[in-house]
Design a protein around this motif. Structure first.
Motif, mmCIF file in Angstrom:
data_model
loop_
_atom_site.group_PDB
_atom_site.id
_atom_site.type_symbol
_atom_site.label_atom_id
_atom_site.label_comp_id
_atom_site.label_asym_id
_atom_site.label_seq_id
_atom_site.Cartn_x
_atom_site.Cartn_y
_atom_site.Cartn_z
ATOM 1 N N ARG A 21 31.319 15.306 -6.248
ATOM 2 C CA ARG A 21 31.079 15.510 -7.608
ATOM 3 C C ARG A 21 30.634 14.372 -8.750
ATOM 4 O O ARG A 21 30.684 13.194 -8.175
ATOM 5 C CB ARG A 21 32.666 15.624 -8.356
ATOM 6 C CG ARG A 21 33.508 16.790 -7.776
ATOM 7 C CD ARG A 21 34.758 16.760 -8.424
ATOM 8 N NE ARG A 21 35.959 17.630 -7.954
ATOM 9 C CZ ARG A 21 36.040 19.023 -8.400
ATOM 10 N NH1 ARG A 21 35.430 19.104 -9.449
ATOM 11 N NH2 ARG A 21 36.813 19.872 -7.851
ATOM 12 N N CYS A 22 30.021 14.905 -9.655
ATOM 13 C CA CYS A 22 29.312 13.499 -10.446
ATOM 14 C C CYS A 22 30.568 12.767 -11.216
ATOM 15 O O CYS A 22 31.582 13.479 -11.776
ATOM 16 C CB CYS A 22 28.522 14.205 -11.635
ATOM 17 S SG CYS A 22 28.107 13.163 -12.984
ATOM 18 N N GLY A 23 30.431 11.341 -11.105
ATOM 19 C CA GLY A 23 31.478 10.618 -11.596
ATOM 20 C C GLY A 23 31.474 10.609 -13.080
ATOM 21 O O GLY A 23 32.630 10.242 -13.667
ATOM 22 N N VAL A 24 30.669 11.058 -13.554
ATOM 23 C CA VAL A 24 30.694 11.271 -15.053
ATOM 24 C C VAL A 24 31.362 12.725 -15.671
ATOM 25 O O VAL A 24 32.348 12.474 -16.303
ATOM 26 C CB VAL A 24 29.414 10.900 -15.930
ATOM 27 C CG1 VAL A 24 29.441 11.218 -17.285
ATOM 28 C CG2 VAL A 24 28.954 9.653 -15.506
ATOM 29 N N CYS A 25 30.735 13.616 -15.215
ATOM 30 C CA CYS A 25 30.966 15.083 -15.666
ATOM 31 C C CYS A 25 31.961 15.744 -14.935
ATOM 32 O O CYS A 25 32.616 16.830 -15.130
ATOM 33 C CB CYS A 25 29.850 15.756 -16.143
ATOM 34 S SG CYS A 25 28.798 16.220 -14.465
ATOM 35 N N ARG A 26 32.196 15.219 -13.590
ATOM 36 C CA ARG A 26 32.960 15.986 -12.391
ATOM 37 C C ARG A 26 32.692 17.253 -12.114
ATOM 38 O O ARG A 26 33.374 17.711 -11.639
ATOM 39 C CB ARG A 26 34.252 15.551 -13.100
ATOM 40 C CG ARG A 26 35.018 14.313 -13.146
ATOM 41 C CD ARG A 26 36.534 14.166 -12.873
ATOM 42 N NE ARG A 26 36.832 12.666 -13.087
ATOM 43 C CZ ARG A 26 37.887 12.221 -13.471
ATOM 44 N NH1 ARG A 26 38.827 12.897 -14.148
ATOM 45 N NH2 ARG A 26 38.201 10.946 -13.541
ATOM 46 N N ARG A 28 30.636 19.589 -9.466
ATOM 47 C CA ARG A 28 30.178 19.600 -8.157
ATOM 48 C C ARG A 28 28.502 19.615 -7.978
ATOM 49 O O ARG A 28 27.994 20.104 -8.642
ATOM 50 C CB ARG A 28 30.435 20.776 -7.228
ATOM 51 C CG ARG A 28 32.090 20.518 -7.023
ATOM 52 C CD ARG A 28 32.521 21.723 -5.896
ATOM 53 N NE ARG A 28 33.859 21.652 -6.177
ATOM 54 C CZ ARG A 28 34.918 20.887 -5.523
ATOM 55 N NH1 ARG A 28 34.287 20.036 -4.823
ATOM 56 N NH2 ARG A 28 36.056 21.358 -5.436
ATOM 57 N N ARG A 29 27.933 18.509 -7.345
ATOM 58 C CA ARG A 29 26.643 18.659 -7.341
ATOM 59 C C ARG A 29 26.134 18.566 -5.894
ATOM 60 O O ARG A 29 26.708 17.959 -4.940
ATOM 61 C CB ARG A 29 26.216 17.147 -7.862
ATOM 62 C CG ARG A 29 26.421 16.895 -9.273
ATOM 63 C CD ARG A 29 25.644 17.968 -10.305
ATOM 64 N NE ARG A 29 26.036 18.066 -11.484
ATOM 65 C CZ ARG A 29 26.147 19.364 -12.340
ATOM 66 N NH1 ARG A 29 25.912 20.374 -11.945
ATOM 67 N NH2 ARG A 29 26.698 19.059 -13.651
ATOM 68 N N ARG A 30 25.001 19.105 -5.629
ATOM 69 C CA ARG A 30 24.465 19.591 -4.296
ATOM 70 C C ARG A 30 23.641 18.302 -3.813
ATOM 71 O O ARG A 30 23.644 17.620 -2.662
ATOM 72 C CB ARG A 30 23.754 20.804 -4.090
ATOM 73 C CG ARG A 30 23.551 21.465 -2.986
ATOM 74 C CD ARG A 30 22.809 22.784 -2.990
ATOM 75 N NE ARG A 30 23.762 23.643 -3.504
ATOM 76 C CZ ARG A 30 24.633 24.409 -2.924
ATOM 77 N NH1 ARG A 30 24.928 24.116 -1.452
ATOM 78 N NH2 ARG A 30 25.599 25.066 -3.437
ATOM 79 N N ASP A 61 22.470 13.196 -7.594
ATOM 80 C CA ASP A 61 21.630 13.249 -8.913
ATOM 81 C C ASP A 61 21.885 14.325 -9.802
ATOM 82 O O ASP A 61 22.015 15.627 -9.535
ATOM 83 C CB ASP A 61 20.212 13.726 -8.327
ATOM 84 C CG ASP A 61 19.018 13.542 -9.211
ATOM 85 O OD1 ASP A 61 19.399 13.295 -10.453
ATOM 86 O OD2 ASP A 61 17.938 13.680 -8.626
ATOM 87 N N CYS A 62 22.734 14.089 -10.710
ATOM 88 C CA CYS A 62 23.243 15.324 -11.736
ATOM 89 C C CYS A 62 22.095 15.542 -12.745
ATOM 90 O O CYS A 62 21.685 14.660 -13.485
ATOM 91 C CB CYS A 62 24.551 14.470 -12.377
ATOM 92 S SG CYS A 62 25.301 15.829 -13.579
ATOM 93 N N PRO A 63 21.822 17.077 -13.006
ATOM 94 C CA PRO A 63 20.858 17.317 -13.873
ATOM 95 C C PRO A 63 21.382 16.968 -15.334
ATOM 96 O O PRO A 63 20.675 16.739 -16.285
ATOM 97 C CB PRO A 63 20.888 18.852 -13.737
ATOM 98 C CG PRO A 63 21.832 19.205 -12.496
ATOM 99 C CD PRO A 63 22.708 18.173 -12.037
ATOM 100 N N ARG A 64 22.537 16.842 -15.261
ATOM 101 C CA ARG A 64 23.135 16.739 -16.704
ATOM 102 C C ARG A 64 23.191 14.915 -17.023
ATOM 103 O O ARG A 64 23.016 14.583 -18.304
ATOM 104 C CB ARG A 64 24.568 17.154 -17.013
ATOM 105 C CG ARG A 64 24.726 17.501 -18.585
ATOM 106 C CD ARG A 64 26.387 17.896 -18.768
ATOM 107 N NE ARG A 64 26.723 19.059 -18.167
ATOM 108 C CZ ARG A 64 27.984 19.425 -18.111
ATOM 109 N NH1 ARG A 64 28.791 18.817 -18.829
ATOM 110 N NH2 ARG A 64 28.492 20.517 -17.376
ATOM 111 N N CYS A 65 23.737 14.246 -16.173
ATOM 112 C CA CYS A 65 24.079 12.810 -16.567
ATOM 113 C C CYS A 65 22.966 11.930 -15.649
ATOM 114 O O CYS A 65 23.251 10.534 -15.930
ATOM 115 C CB CYS A 65 25.458 12.390 -15.809
ATOM 116 S SG CYS A 65 26.583 13.659 -16.350
ATOM 117 N N GLY A 66 22.150 12.446 -14.817
ATOM 118 C CA GLY A 66 21.290 11.550 -14.258
ATOM 119 C C GLY A 66 21.784 11.123 -12.675
ATOM 120 O O GLY A 66 22.872 11.640 -12.563
HETATM 121 ZN ZN ZN Z 1 27.100 14.881 -14.386
#
Ligand code: ZN
Length: 386
Positions: A21-26, A28-30, A61-66
């Motif tokens: 999971r992204c550490g910022v928005c939590r 799940r990220r592939r 690599d989160c599309p929302r948070c980078g």
């Molecule tokens: Zn994120």
């Protein structure tokens, strides 16, 4: 599992088969971006050995948070201890000094300070804010009366709402503008406080509908100071022999007459016969105190008026000064009869704050002290363990 004499290490290979999971928005990220250096987290002890978790976090690599470090269920992103340990430390720090807590968990004082600070930050962000009806504003002195803090309580729920450095208008303003906010200020019915101009001014400015009630215990404190001032100036005037007699009997004046034995009553009546200013001051004080017992506002007011005019005729300068103080604040003194509220409801909390300041000579800054006050008195929620 590795184990040494000092600690036990638990390496974690991966977080199940799930996607990180992204550490910022939590979310799940592939996309896994890369692997970080191995990190360790202190956890609660196991078999008396401190436990450490070892893990190489991945970055996603989160599309929302980078590009962000993934989320770990056992700790907050920035933390170097697990949430379980941080919460255990925070709970103990409510009872013990930070030094004692640090010793118990084998941490440094600084780590405990950071954990408490974070817990308070979290708690303030997540605490419930129900409507407030009666608040008490009080000051707490630090370093033997040289530095003041202002604390504000919800007198109904008996919980700390706010604590701030100093007691100036500027320092206390954020309580009204930030903690309370416009709406809650406007519907606030009663504010109990010391006769301190800065507080009264702020209440009139931000909570114009609130009834100001000057705190009973603070009023009595001013009265006692008047008695004490009379006593001191008289002692300077008395001969040495008289002074000895007085010193031996002075405490009789402070006791309830019905608690005295016959010998003590005798000595008291000698004092009274002297009719010295000290005795007059003492009886003025006693008769003032009757004010608190009246049930009818008109009678209470009549008593106070009568008392003030007799105090003005007493030829005791400190009492005249006290009367002038009362005259300037009557609008916040008379409502006592109908409201019967005081900051005495949270006296236990003030004692707690005093003991925090005594047991913690480690508080170099007001910031730490304020964090400790929030932590012990504001009933803040702790982060949930996931
Ligand atoms: Zn994120």
């Amino acid at each position: 599992m590795k184990e040494t004499q000092e600690w036990m290490a638990v390496p974690i290979d991966r977080l199940g088969r799930r996607l990180p999971r992204c550490g910022v928005c939590r979310q799940r990220r592939r996309e896994i971006y890369d692997l970080c250096q191995e990190r360790t987290w202190r956890d609660l002890s196991m078999r008396k050995l401190p436990l450490r978790l070892l893990y190489r976090p991945r970055r996603v690599d989160c599309p929302r948070c980078g590009v962000r470090v993934e989320d770990f269920p056992w700790a907050e992103p920035w933390a170097r201890v697990t949430t379980a340990l941080a919460n255990a430390v925070a709970v103990l720090a409510r009872e013990l000094s930070w030094q004692g807590t640090a010793r118990h968990y084998g941490l440094s004082w600084k780590s405990v300070a950071r954990i408490v600070e974070r817990a308070v930050e979290y708690g303030l962000r997540h605490r419930r804010r129900p409507p407030v009806h009666v608040i008490g504003i009080d000051e707490v002195s630090r370093r033997k009366g040289q530095v003041y803090l202002t604390v504000v309580y919800d007198l109904e729920r008996r919980v700390l709402l706010w604590a701030g450095d100093d007691r100036t208008e500027e320092a206390v303003r954020p309580f009204f503008t930030q903690e309370m906010g416009r709406r809650r200020c406007h519907t606030l019915p009663v504010v109990c406080m010391d006769m301190w101009a800065a507080y009264a001014k702020l209440v009139r400015e931000y909570a114009p509908n609130a009834q100001i009630l000057f705190d009973r215990f603070h009023i009595v404190q001013h009265l006692q100071e008047a008695v004490e001032e009379v006593r001191r100036s008289e002692m300077r005037r008395l001969s040495r022999k008289e002074r000895v007699v007085f010193k031996r009997s002075r405490w009789l004046l402070l006791k309830n007459p019905w608690n005295l034995n016959p010998d003590q009553k005798n000595r008291l009546s000698t004092l009274v016969r002297w009719n010295t200013p000290i005795v007059r001051a003492y009886y003025l004080k006693e008769s003032f105190q009757l004010f608190w017992d009246y049930k009818q506002p008109a009678r209470a007011k009549a008593h106070l008026e009568k008392w003030m005019s007799s105090a003005m005729r007493s030829r005791l300068e400190p009492f005249k000064k006290f009367v002038r103080l009362l005259r300037g604040h009557l609008g916040g003194i008379l409502p006592w009869t109908t409201l019967r509220l005081s900051n005495g409801a949270v006296e236990g909390m003030n004692n707690k704050i005093n003991s925090i300041s005594h047991r913690s000579f480690g508080f170099r800054s007001a910031k730490n002290f304020i964090a400790a006050i929030y932590h012990c008195c504001a009933r803040l929620p702790l982060p949930a363990e996931r």
